[in-house]
Design a protein around this motif. Structure first.
Motif, PDB file in Angstrom:
ATOM      1  N   VAL A  89       0.838  -1.204   0.000  1.00 54.17           N
ATOM      2  CA  VAL A  89       0.000   0.000   0.000  1.00 54.17           C
ATOM      3  C   VAL A  89       0.868   1.246   0.000  1.00 54.17           C
ATOM      4  O   VAL A  89       0.596   2.220  -0.720  1.00 54.17           O
ATOM      5  N   GLY A  93       0.021   1.921  -3.495  1.00 56.94           N
ATOM      6  CA  GLY A  93      -1.362   2.300  -3.233  1.00 56.94           C
ATOM      7  C   GLY A  93      -1.713   3.658  -3.799  1.00 56.94           C
ATOM      8  O   GLY A  93      -0.840   4.482  -4.074  1.00 56.94           O
ATOM      9  N   ARG A 101      -4.542   4.377   1.257  1.00 56.11           N
ATOM     10  CA  ARG A 101      -4.988   3.151   1.918  1.00 56.11           C
ATOM     11  C   ARG A 101      -5.481   2.090   0.943  1.00 56.11           C
ATOM     12  O   ARG A 101      -5.825   0.995   1.371  1.00 56.11           O
ATOM     13  N   TRP A 102      -5.551   2.388  -0.338  1.00 51.77           N
ATOM     14  CA  TRP A 102      -6.200   1.503  -1.291  1.00 51.77           C
ATOM     15  C   TRP A 102      -5.214   0.967  -2.328  1.00 51.77           C
ATOM     16  O   TRP A 102      -4.272   1.650  -2.720  1.00 51.77           O
ATOM     17  N   SER A 109     -11.017  -1.873  -6.441  1.00 54.24           N
ATOM     18  CA  SER A 109     -10.213  -1.191  -5.436  1.00 54.24           C
ATOM     19  C   SER A 109     -10.537  -1.789  -4.077  1.00 54.24           C
ATOM     20  O   SER A 109     -11.704  -1.936  -3.725  1.00 54.24           O
ATOM     21  N   GLN A 111      -9.158  -2.205   0.283  1.00 59.83           N
ATOM     22  CA  GLN A 111      -8.409  -1.588   1.368  1.00 59.83           C
ATOM     23  C   GLN A 111      -7.760  -2.673   2.218  1.00 59.83           C
ATOM     24  O   GLN A 111      -8.407  -3.312   3.044  1.00 59.83           O
ATOM     25  N   SER A 113      -5.940  -2.622   4.827  1.00 58.08           N
ATOM     26  CA  SER A 113      -5.993  -2.460   6.277  1.00 58.08           C
ATOM     27  C   SER A 113      -7.259  -3.073   6.872  1.00 58.08           C
ATOM     28  O   SER A 113      -7.274  -3.447   8.052  1.00 58.08           O
ATOM     29  N   GLU A 114      -8.335  -3.180   6.069  1.00 57.32           N
ATOM     30  CA  GLU A 114      -9.541  -3.849   6.552  1.00 57.32           C
ATOM     31  C   GLU A 114      -9.283  -5.338   6.739  1.00 57.32           C
ATOM     32  O   GLU A 114      -9.641  -5.920   7.764  1.00 57.32           O
ATOM     33  N   GLN A 158      -0.243   5.136   6.864  1.00 59.46           N
ATOM     34  CA  GLN A 158      -1.040   5.330   5.646  1.00 59.46           C
ATOM     35  C   GLN A 158      -1.594   6.752   5.494  1.00 59.46           C
ATOM     36  O   GLN A 158      -1.664   7.191   4.328  1.00 59.46           O
ATOM     37  N   ASP A 160      -3.981   5.727   8.892  1.00 56.10           N
ATOM     38  CA  ASP A 160      -5.304   5.199   9.195  1.00 56.10           C
ATOM     39  C   ASP A 160      -5.409   5.025  10.707  1.00 56.10           C
ATOM     40  O   ASP A 160      -5.194   3.939  11.247  1.00 56.10           O
ATOM     41  N   THR A 163      -8.120   2.308  12.076  1.00 56.98           N
ATOM     42  CA  THR A 163      -7.714   0.902  12.062  1.00 56.98           C
ATOM     43  C   THR A 163      -6.622   0.637  13.080  1.00 56.98           C
ATOM     44  O   THR A 163      -6.598  -0.421  13.722  1.00 56.98           O
ATOM     45  N   SER A 344     -14.676  -3.829   1.097  1.00 59.88           N
ATOM     46  CA  SER A 344     -13.596  -4.394   1.903  1.00 59.88           C
ATOM     47  C   SER A 344     -14.065  -4.603   3.337  1.00 59.88           C
ATOM     48  O   SER A 344     -13.857  -5.666   3.939  1.00 59.88           O
TER      49      SER A 344
END
Length: 368
Positions: A89, A93, A101-102, A109, A111, A113-114, A158, A160, A163, A344
């Motif tokens: 990422v 990313g 983040r994607w 697309s 994510q 981190s999910e 990121q 994030d 998360t 995601s």
């Protein structure tokens, strides 16, 4: 696979709560994106969410063919894959809403981190399960803290924050059931407060603004505070019974930003009022109740740790998301499970539900 025995021993309270939330989510996403659908002639968000919902439910069904204990055999590889994905990422990313983040693959697309939440729960549960008998002193937990440090930092980069804090919530839940003493929690809390000035220095400017706005939304009413102000107006205007589906002015006239993702609970408050939001909160309470029950009733420590990690994640997401839409918590970009739009997030949440159901079904000693 003995389908009849699975159906008999399935946690139907959990299944019912998740299915009802998924249905509510589609209705709310449809309402929140109604103006977009009218202008384009395509209900793109609802269609995409429905498609991945069907895919996620297929994953849940297929998961009964596997014993959750088999996941311990893949934990090391999942941890490495997770780290590699998070590094990817940073390198490849693409940015959206000010954060990188994607990952884009063709028209898809997603994510990472999910999905990192799922990987972290499995890997951390495996790591702690191997050491559960030796976790007696505070220093025995230092390897556990070090284990999540790398993915935590990569997600923070990121950036994030939502998360990253979810990782902490998962960790806290797992170490709590493993016997982490209250006095250690207190000392860590004191240390956290002492380090707040340091954390403040490493936060991005927009993250600092979110905290300032949390303390005083009127500080920047047309900037950082706009989301919270409009969200509180939407929830408050719903009253007891709400304005009705597709009848909310804040969401239909697009005064409420991110109304189909982070602030979808505000749409529920405006259109279905106190009664509707109370019903949604009750459904979440059922999920948390069943998650705790499954954790307490699991056959092994690994199952208990998995269930606690999943339940901690759901509890954190619900509390933070609803809290931020009501203006009692800072805006962190944490989606509301099963309601917020996001394929995601939806896929991740259904994978975690599959884990809970698998632990419950295996408790019944089913043979496959």
């Amino acid at each position: 696979m003995d389908v009849k025995r699975i159906l008999k021993n399935l946690d139907w309270w959990l299944v019912a709560a998740v299915v009802l939330l998924l249905g509510c989510g589609l209705g709310l996403i449809d309402s929140a994106t109604h103006s977009f659908a009218v202008s384009t002639g395509k209900a793109w968000h609802v269609q995409r969410q429905s498609m991945f919902m069907a895919f996620g439910l297929l994953l849940v069904t297929a998961s009964f063919a596997f014993d959750y204990r088999m996941l311990k055999n893949y934990a090391s590889r999942l941890y490495i894959f997770n780290v590699v994905l998070l590094i990817a990422v940073m390198l490849f990313g693409h940015s959206q809403l000010g954060a990188q983040r994607w990952i884009q693959i063709g028209s898809l697309s997603f994510q990472p981190s999910e999905f990192a939440k799922v990987f972290l729960i499995i890997c951390l549960a495996t790591f702690m399960d191997k050491r559960i008998e030796w976790l007696e002193n505070f220093k025995d937990y230092l390897p556990v803290f070090a284990y999540i440090f790398v993915p935590f930092i990569l997600v923070m980069r990121q950036p994030d924050l939502g998360t990253s804090l979810t990782f902490i919530a998962i960790l806290v839940g797992m170490i709590f059931v493993s016997g982490f003493k209250y006095k250690w929690f207190f000392r860590l809390g004191v240390l956290f407060v002492a380090l707040l000035p340091v954390f403040w220095l490493i936060l991005k400017d927009y993250q600092k603004n979110r905290i300032r706005v949390f303390l005083n939304p009127e500080l920047d009413p047309f900037g950082s505070g706009y989301h919270v102000i409009q969200s509180k107006i939407a929830i408050g205007s719903g009253g007891l019974l709400g304005k009705g589906w597709l009848a909310g002015t804040q969401s239909q006239l697009n005064f409420l930003p991110e109304n189909h993702t982070d602030f979808i609970f505000a749409v529920a408050g405006e259109e279905f009022g106190f009664i509707g939001t109370a019903f949604i909160i009750i459904l979440y309470a059922i999920i948390i109740w069943r998650g705790i029950a499954i954790a307490l009733d699991a056959d092994d420590n690994f199952g208990t740790l998995l269930a606690v990690g999943v339940t901690s994640m759901f509890m954190f997401h619900v509390m933070v998301n609803i809290g931020m839409t009501a203006g009692i918590m800072p805006v962190t970009g944490v989606p509301l499970p099963f309601l917020s739009y996001g394929v995601s997030s939806l896929t991740t949440n259904l994978m975690l539900v599959a884990l809970l159901l698998n632990i419950k079904v295996r408790k019944q000693n089913l043979q496959f």
